[in-house]
Design an enzyme around this catalytic site. Structure first.
Site, PDB file in Angstrom:
ATOM      1  N   CYS A  98       6.068   0.052   7.221  1.00 28.05           N
ATOM      2  CA  CYS A  98       5.677   1.183   6.385  1.00 28.05           C
ATOM      3  C   CYS A  98       6.857   1.530   5.493  1.00 28.05           C
ATOM      4  O   CYS A  98       7.996   1.561   5.954  1.00 28.05           O
ATOM      5  CB  CYS A  98       5.331   2.360   7.289  1.00 28.05           C
ATOM      6  SG  CYS A  98       4.893   3.867   6.403  1.00 28.05           S
ATOM      7  N   LEU A  99       6.586   1.777   4.221  1.00 31.90           N
ATOM      8  CA  LEU A  99       7.671   2.123   3.296  1.00 31.90           C
ATOM      9  C   LEU A  99       8.361   3.421   3.709  1.00 31.90           C
ATOM     10  O   LEU A  99       9.499   3.661   3.323  1.00 31.90           O
ATOM     11  CB  LEU A  99       7.138   2.236   1.865  1.00 31.90           C
ATOM     12  CG  LEU A  99       6.631   0.919   1.233  1.00 31.90           C
ATOM     13  CD1 LEU A  99       6.082   1.175  -0.157  1.00 31.90           C
ATOM     14  CD2 LEU A  99       7.739  -0.132   1.191  1.00 31.90           C
ATOM     15  N   HIS A 130      -2.489   7.753   6.847  1.00 29.42           N
ATOM     16  CA  HIS A 130      -1.475   8.620   6.222  1.00 29.42           C
ATOM     17  C   HIS A 130      -2.081   9.918   5.692  1.00 29.42           C
ATOM     18  O   HIS A 130      -1.421  10.958   5.671  1.00 29.42           O
ATOM     19  CB  HIS A 130      -0.810   7.908   5.030  1.00 29.42           C
ATOM     20  CG  HIS A 130       0.368   7.048   5.395  1.00 29.42           C
ATOM     21  ND1 HIS A 130       1.489   7.540   6.019  1.00 29.42           N
ATOM     22  CD2 HIS A 130       0.606   5.728   5.202  1.00 29.42           C
ATOM     23  CE1 HIS A 130       2.369   6.552   6.191  1.00 29.42           C
ATOM     24  NE2 HIS A 130       1.859   5.444   5.708  1.00 29.42           N
ATOM     25  N   HIS A 187      -4.222   1.624   7.772  1.00 27.16           N
ATOM     26  CA  HIS A 187      -2.877   2.205   7.784  1.00 27.16           C
ATOM     27  C   HIS A 187      -2.751   3.314   6.734  1.00 27.16           C
ATOM     28  O   HIS A 187      -2.262   4.414   7.025  1.00 27.16           O
ATOM     29  CB  HIS A 187      -1.859   1.082   7.518  1.00 27.16           C
ATOM     30  CG  HIS A 187      -0.430   1.533   7.398  1.00 27.16           C
ATOM     31  ND1 HIS A 187       0.544   1.146   8.300  1.00 27.16           N
ATOM     32  CD2 HIS A 187       0.194   2.303   6.482  1.00 27.16           C
ATOM     33  CE1 HIS A 187       1.705   1.691   7.934  1.00 27.16           C
ATOM     34  NE2 HIS A 187       1.529   2.386   6.834  1.00 27.16           N
ATOM     35  N   GLU A 188      -3.203   3.031   5.518  1.00 29.68           N
ATOM     36  CA  GLU A 188      -3.038   4.005   4.429  1.00 29.68           C
ATOM     37  C   GLU A 188      -3.935   5.227   4.616  1.00 29.68           C
ATOM     38  O   GLU A 188      -3.519   6.353   4.332  1.00 29.68           O
ATOM     39  CB  GLU A 188      -3.321   3.355   3.068  1.00 29.68           C
ATOM     40  CG  GLU A 188      -2.400   2.197   2.697  1.00 29.68           C
ATOM     41  CD  GLU A 188      -0.917   2.523   2.826  1.00 29.68           C
ATOM     42  OE1 GLU A 188      -0.530   3.696   2.682  1.00 29.68           O
ATOM     43  OE2 GLU A 188      -0.142   1.591   3.086  1.00 29.68           O
ATOM     44  N   GLY A 208       0.831  -1.194   0.000  1.00 27.89           N
ATOM     45  CA  GLY A 208       0.000   0.000   0.000  1.00 27.89           C
ATOM     46  C   GLY A 208       0.866   1.244   0.000  1.00 27.89           C
ATOM     47  O   GLY A 208       2.015   1.208   0.454  1.00 27.89           O
ATOM     48  N   GLN A 230       3.095   9.991   1.026  1.00 30.13           N
ATOM     49  CA  GLN A 230       4.376   9.280   1.098  1.00 30.13           C
ATOM     50  C   GLN A 230       5.290   9.583  -0.087  1.00 30.13           C
ATOM     51  O   GLN A 230       6.484   9.310  -0.038  1.00 30.13           O
ATOM     52  CB  GLN A 230       4.149   7.760   1.181  1.00 30.13           C
ATOM     53  CG  GLN A 230       3.523   7.327   2.506  1.00 30.13           C
ATOM     54  CD  GLN A 230       3.381   5.818   2.554  1.00 30.13           C
ATOM     55  OE1 GLN A 230       2.399   5.269   2.085  1.00 30.13           O
ATOM     56  NE2 GLN A 230       4.377   5.148   3.104  1.00 30.13           N
TER      57      GLN A 230
HETATM   58 ZN    ZN Z   1       2.764   3.620   5.716  1.00 33.14          ZN
END
Ligand code: ZN
Length: 165
Positions: free
Chosen positions: A88-89, A134, A130-131, A46, A51
């Site tokens: 998380c990226l 963000h 989670h997304e 995701g 991000q």
């Molecule tokens: Zn993340």
């Protein structure tokens, strides 16, 4: 299509509230394509627009079954509970234990700006929560317990249970 730079924890853009998308411009369509490319290149499941430094309410997700584009997503229902590790990226090399709802239903617009709903259970539900966090400047590290490093060596073993989001 191109890869975008993934912003990391500490970058203030990750802490800002993203703006709603009213018109899907060609630039935003290109952004969505780039977000998928960037997510797949980083082995993520995701990615949210902040991000990659864009404060728009856009999320892309692919938990393995199918790619989903969510524009202006809103969680309209959530229930149950799951406790598990997530990554998380934007926080490379780390995972932490996070409590999330086991199931959630999300209303959003798709890449054609048509309304749709997606219902998630388990990993997909975790990923959606989670997304969408963000988009409001929230990071999982704020609510995670037992944060730990995932070293390059152990990454292969971790892959089974840990998904980067
Ligand atoms: Zn993340």
């Amino acid at each position: 299509m191109a890869l975008r730079e993934i912003r990391e924890l500490g970058d203030e853009v990750l802490r800002k509230k993203a703006k709603e998308v009213k018109i899907l411009t060609p630039r935003l369509k290109e952004l969505i394509g780039d977000m998928f490319d960037t997510m797949y290149a980083a082995n993520g499941v995701g990615l949210a627009a902040p991000q990659v430094g864009i404060l728009r309410r856009i999320v892309v997700i692919d938990c393995g079954d199918n790619p989903i584009t969510l524009i202006n997503p809103v969680i309209v229902e959530k229930d149950g509970q799951q406790i598990g590790e997530e990554g998380c990226l934007s926080v490379p090399g780390k995972v932490g234990v996070v409590e999330r709802a086991m199931h959630c239903r999300v209303r959003a617009k798709n890449a054609d700006m048509q309304d749709f709903e997606v219902e998630g259970e388990g990993l997909l539900a975790r990923c959606l929560q989670h997304e969408i966090d963000h988009l409001d400047g929230k990071m999982y590290v704020d609510i995670a317990t037992e944060m730990r490093d995932v070293t390059a060596e152990s990454e292969d073993e971790e892959q089974e249970e840990t998904q980067e989001e």
